[in-house]
Write an enzyme that holds these catalytic residues in place. Structure first.
Site, short mmCIF file in Angstrom:
data_model
loop_
_atom_site.label_atom_id
_atom_site.label_comp_id
_atom_site.label_asym_id
_atom_site.label_seq_id
_atom_site.Cartn_x
_atom_site.Cartn_y
_atom_site.Cartn_z
N ARG A 35 3.55 -3.25 4.54
CA ARG A 35 3.58 -1.98 3.83
C ARG A 35 3.94 -0.86 4.80
NH1 ARG A 35 -1.52 0.25 0.43
NH2 ARG A 35 -2.32 0.59 2.51
N THR A 88 5.30 5.51 3.07
CA THR A 88 5.73 5.40 1.66
C THR A 88 4.86 4.43 0.86
OG1 THR A 88 7.20 3.54 2.09
CG2 THR A 88 8.14 5.76 2.38
N ASP A 118 -8.60 -2.53 6.85
CA ASP A 118 -7.30 -3.21 6.95
C ASP A 118 -7.55 -4.70 7.18
OD1 ASP A 118 -4.89 -4.39 8.12
OD2 ASP A 118 -4.13 -2.34 8.08
C1 PRP Z 1 -1.96 -5.47 3.28
C2 PRP Z 1 -2.52 -6.54 2.36
C3 PRP Z 1 -1.50 -6.61 1.26
C4 PRP Z 1 -1.04 -5.16 1.16
C5 PRP Z 1 -1.70 -4.54 -0.05
O1 PRP Z 1 -0.95 -5.98 4.07
O2 PRP Z 1 -2.74 -7.76 3.01
O3 PRP Z 1 -0.41 -7.46 1.54
O4 PRP Z 1 -1.49 -4.49 2.35
O5 PRP Z 1 -1.24 -3.24 -0.25
P1 PRP Z 1 -0.39 -2.84 -1.56
O6 PRP Z 1 -1.08 -3.43 -2.73
O7 PRP Z 1 -0.47 -1.33 -1.54
O8 PRP Z 1 1.01 -3.31 -1.37
P2 PRP Z 1 -0.19 -5.09 5.18
O9 PRP Z 1 1.08 -4.54 4.61
O10 PRP Z 1 -1.14 -4.11 5.79
O11 PRP Z 1 0.26 -6.18 6.23
P3 PRP Z 1 -0.65 -7.09 7.20
O12 PRP Z 1 -1.38 -8.10 6.35
O13 PRP Z 1 0.33 -7.74 8.11
O14 PRP Z 1 -1.61 -6.19 7.94
N1 URA Z 2 -4.26 -3.19 2.79
C1 URA Z 2 -5.42 -3.44 3.41
O1 URA Z 2 -5.50 -4.29 4.31
N2 URA Z 2 -6.51 -2.74 3.03
C2 URA Z 2 -6.47 -1.81 2.07
O2 URA Z 2 -7.52 -1.20 1.76
C3 URA Z 2 -5.24 -1.55 1.44
C4 URA Z 2 -4.15 -2.27 1.81
#
Ligand code: PRP
Ligand code: URA
Length: 208
Positions: free
Chosen positions: A104, A108, A200
């Site tokens: 993400r 944005t 996170d």
């Molecule tokens: C996190 C999570 C989801 C996403 C959810 O991943 O594991 O994939 O955010 O957010 P959304 O519903 O607003 O799209 P992230 O993009 O932080 O990647 P990561 O798992 O590598 O930290």
């Molecule tokens: N992704 C995460 O890992 N945590 C949140 O709360 C939202 C998106």
């Protein structure tokens, strides 16, 4: 809320509480995520069709039950979905596994794909998509669209914490996909984090 289901299960709630705590270290966080992944896998697949089979126990012959079709594919959304995958694989050790790398954008909140390695027989088996966090729903909606483009027929989505915004978006864009969550939280904050959530998930899983 659309296709979302939140099972009532004291053990699941207990493990989620430990996962949420700010002071739970990374190693414990990964272990809990795997345990929750196993519970969610069992719950998400409770409607898989079964068929009768004749077997013999050490005591007597009997008619028992077995899965009527092949095990569904497991697809982890990287990175944090890897934590759930570990537990899901304990339940379905023979299932083919796919990986979808989505990240993400912090400004944005839109997801972008950086890797996709999917099993070939998604159409025949269907898929259980695993990602702990359903926040805006952008990543989950993109992941489901990717699986559909690859031919997946029956898709289920399992997450740990869902926000109402993400659950609504997924239900609107993919009303055919059942969504299972260990908890439905209150809202998103201004940075797109789930409140109260667990922070996170990827960073907590991998200590980044
Ligand atoms: C996190 C999570 C989801 C996403 C959810 O991943 O594991 O994939 O955010 O957010 P959304 O519903 O607003 O799209 P992230 O993009 O932080 O990647 P990561 O798992 O590598 O930290
Ligand atoms: N992704 C995460 O890992 N945590 C949140 O709360 C939202 C998106």
């Amino acid at each position: 809320m659309g296709t979302l289901r939140v099972p009532r299960h004291a053990l699941l709630a207990h493990k989620l509480t430990q996962l949420r705590r700010r002071d739970t270290p990374s190693a414990a966080f990964r272990r809990l995520l795997a345990e929750i992944g196993a519970i969610l896998t069992v719950e998400a697949l409770r409607d898989l069709p079964a068929m009768p089979v004749a077997i013999e126990t050490p005591v007597a012959p009997m008619r028992a039950q077995a899965l009527a079709g092949p095990e569904p594919c497991l697809v982890a959304v990287l990175r944090a979905g890897l934590g759930l995958l570990e537990g899901a694989q304990r339940i379905l050790p023979e299932a083919p596994v796919g990986h979808l790398g989505l990240v993400r954008d912090e400004a944005t909140l839109r997801p972008s794909e950086y890797v996709a390695r999917l099993p070939p027989d998604l159409a025949r088996r269907g898929a259980l998509l695993l990602d702990p966090m359903l926040a805006t729903g952008g990543s989950a909606a993109a992941a489901v669209a990717r699986l559909k483009a690859a031919g997946a027929a029956a898709i289920r989505f399992a997450c740990v914490v869902a926000a109402p915004e993400g659950a609504a978006r997924l239900a609107a864009e993919h009303p055919d996909v059942p969504v299972l969550a260990a908890a439905l939280d209150e809202r998103l904050d201004e940075r797109g984090y789930i409140v109260p959530g667990l922070g996170d998930a990827g960073d907590r899983c991998f200590g980044t």
